[in-house]
Design a protein around this motif. Sequence first.
Motif: not given
Length: 133
Positions: A88-117
């Motif tokens: 259920s990804l949102t087409p065109g949406a950017d995803y970031y490195l998760s700050g909560a789950t190791v190795g995962a993607l998140a829908d918002a920036a995290s402390t260390g994952g500030t740029a979309p990956i």
Amino acid sequence: MADVAKSGIPSVASVGLDPGSQKLPTLLCGEDIAAGDACYVKNDGLIWRSTGAAANAAAKVRGFAPTKAKSGESLTLVYACVFNYGASLTPGADYYLSGATVGALADAASTGGTAPISFAVDSTQDKIKQSHY
């Protein structure tokens, strides 16, 4: 911020993946890694799962695991390709490195994952890339 749930086993979806320019050399894993995990190469020369919990070396994404591998097994990370990733990804949406789950993607920036990956190509496929460094 919410983590992006993997649907099934993530896999490379790109047609004509150029094996010479979109993968890192095969290295050994420092821990168990699942298919679709964002990873980095630690200063010990091993592959570890990336985390956006802090702005440090572990927040760098050097590539994604195309298959699972156990600690001590070899793995080749890939990037700049499309992955079958979610349901259920949102087409065109950017995803970031998760700050909560190791190795995962998140829908918002995290402390260390500030740029979309990655960004969603459609509701199931994600175009993945490396961190900018």
